[in-house]
Write an enzyme that holds these catalytic residues in place. Sequence first.
Site, PDB file in Angstrom:
ATOM      1  CB  CYS A  74      -0.904  -0.031   1.234  1.00 22.86           C
ATOM      2  SG  CYS A  74      -2.047   1.352   1.323  1.00 22.86           S
TER       3      CYS A  74
ATOM      4  CG  HIS B 109      -7.354   2.469   0.926  1.00 24.59           C
ATOM      5  ND1 HIS B 109      -6.606   2.549   2.084  1.00 24.59           N
ATOM      6  CD2 HIS B 109      -6.513   2.002  -0.026  1.00 24.59           C
ATOM      7  CE1 HIS B 109      -5.358   2.138   1.829  1.00 24.59           C
ATOM      8  NE2 HIS B 109      -5.281   1.792   0.559  1.00 24.59           N
TER       9      HIS B 109
ATOM     10  CG  HIS C 296      -5.766  -2.336  -1.766  1.00 26.20           C
ATOM     11  ND1 HIS C 296      -4.698  -2.989  -1.188  1.00 26.20           N
ATOM     12  CD2 HIS C 296      -5.527  -1.008  -1.576  1.00 26.20           C
ATOM     13  CE1 HIS C 296      -3.853  -2.101  -0.676  1.00 26.20           C
ATOM     14  NE2 HIS C 296      -4.333  -0.886  -0.906  1.00 26.20           N
ATOM     15  CD  GLU C 297      -7.084   1.464  -4.360  1.00 24.87           C
ATOM     16  OE1 GLU C 297      -7.130   2.447  -3.596  1.00 24.87           O
ATOM     17  OE2 GLU C 297      -6.052   0.789  -4.534  1.00 24.87           O
TER      18      GLU C 297
HETATM   19  C1  SB7 Z   1      -1.638  -4.819  -4.245  1.00 22.12           C
HETATM   20  C2  SB7 Z   1      -1.517  -3.451  -4.330  1.00 22.12           C
HETATM   21  C3  SB7 Z   1      -2.659  -2.667  -4.435  1.00 22.12           C
HETATM   22  C4  SB7 Z   1      -3.880  -3.265  -4.448  1.00 22.12           C
HETATM   23  C5  SB7 Z   1      -3.987  -4.632  -4.369  1.00 22.12           C
HETATM   24  C6  SB7 Z   1      -2.864  -5.405  -4.276  1.00 22.12           C
HETATM   25  C7  SB7 Z   1      -2.609  -1.173  -4.535  1.00 22.12           C
HETATM   26  C8  SB7 Z   1      -1.456  -0.508  -3.911  1.00 22.12           C
HETATM   27  C9  SB7 Z   1      -1.557   0.997  -3.965  1.00 22.12           C
HETATM   28  N1  SB7 Z   1      -2.443   1.472  -2.984  1.00 22.12           N
HETATM   29  O1  SB7 Z   1      -2.031   1.708  -1.753  1.00 22.12           O
HETATM   30  C10 SB7 Z   1      -3.740   1.812  -3.316  1.00 22.12           C
HETATM   31  O2  SB7 Z   1      -4.580   1.992  -2.252  1.00 22.12           O
HETATM   32 NI    NI Z   2      -3.622   1.079  -0.477  1.00 22.49          NI
END
Ligand code: SB7
Ligand code: NI
Length: 192
Positions: free
Chosen positions: A117, A164, A160-161
């Site tokens: 992240c 958040h 993942h987003e």
């Molecule tokens: C690995 C990396 C991400 C999502 C899923 C698996 C995004 C990394 C960048 N971020 O921190 C976005 O929130």
């Molecule tokens: Ni992230």
Amino acid sequence: MSKGRKIMITMKDIVREGNPILRKVTNDVAVPPSEEDQQILLNMLQFLKNSQDPEIAKRYKLRPGVGLSANQIGLNKRMFAAYLTDDKGRYHEYTLINPKIISHSVNMIYLPQGEGCLSVDRQVPGFVPRYERIKVSAYDLKGTKLEIKLKGYASIVVQHEIDHLNGIMFYDHINKEDPFKLPENIPVESLY
Ligand code: SB7
Ligand code: NI
């Protein structure tokens, strides 16, 4: 931030873990989005593109990122950008407002290398189980309602987003006793 003003998001704009904004559930964004919100989303998308361009990333010391949520740049707004090539070589570009998972598979997947992240300046080992498939409702930059079906890597990134935007960090999903232990009674497969 106003229309047409040249703004470049860099790592100094990225909020790091420990900042309470990352633990808040974000507020809905007005639809259709204001010119300002549209511009913010476009700047977020441009950050992702810059971060994946080796020369620009080196020049501005950007960590490569495939997604960015508004609260990661300190804004309590329910919107994110994503820019990635999936496990099938297909390219995805999203700027989504008020996204919501409306349905998902029972089956789950995880990235064997774990997740990272931009707001977390350390490696956190462990598997992060995610739904293999999701259906997301959201609004685009024009305020048009969309329904998007995602699977595989794109599904992982969008979860993942959306996490958040709900104040959830990827490591919240990692098993506390054994970081490489997967949930039982649910089919969970490695993405690769
Ligand atoms: C690995 C990396 C991400 C999502 C899923 C698996 C995004 C990394 C960048 N971020 O921190 C976005 O929130
Ligand atoms: Ni992230």
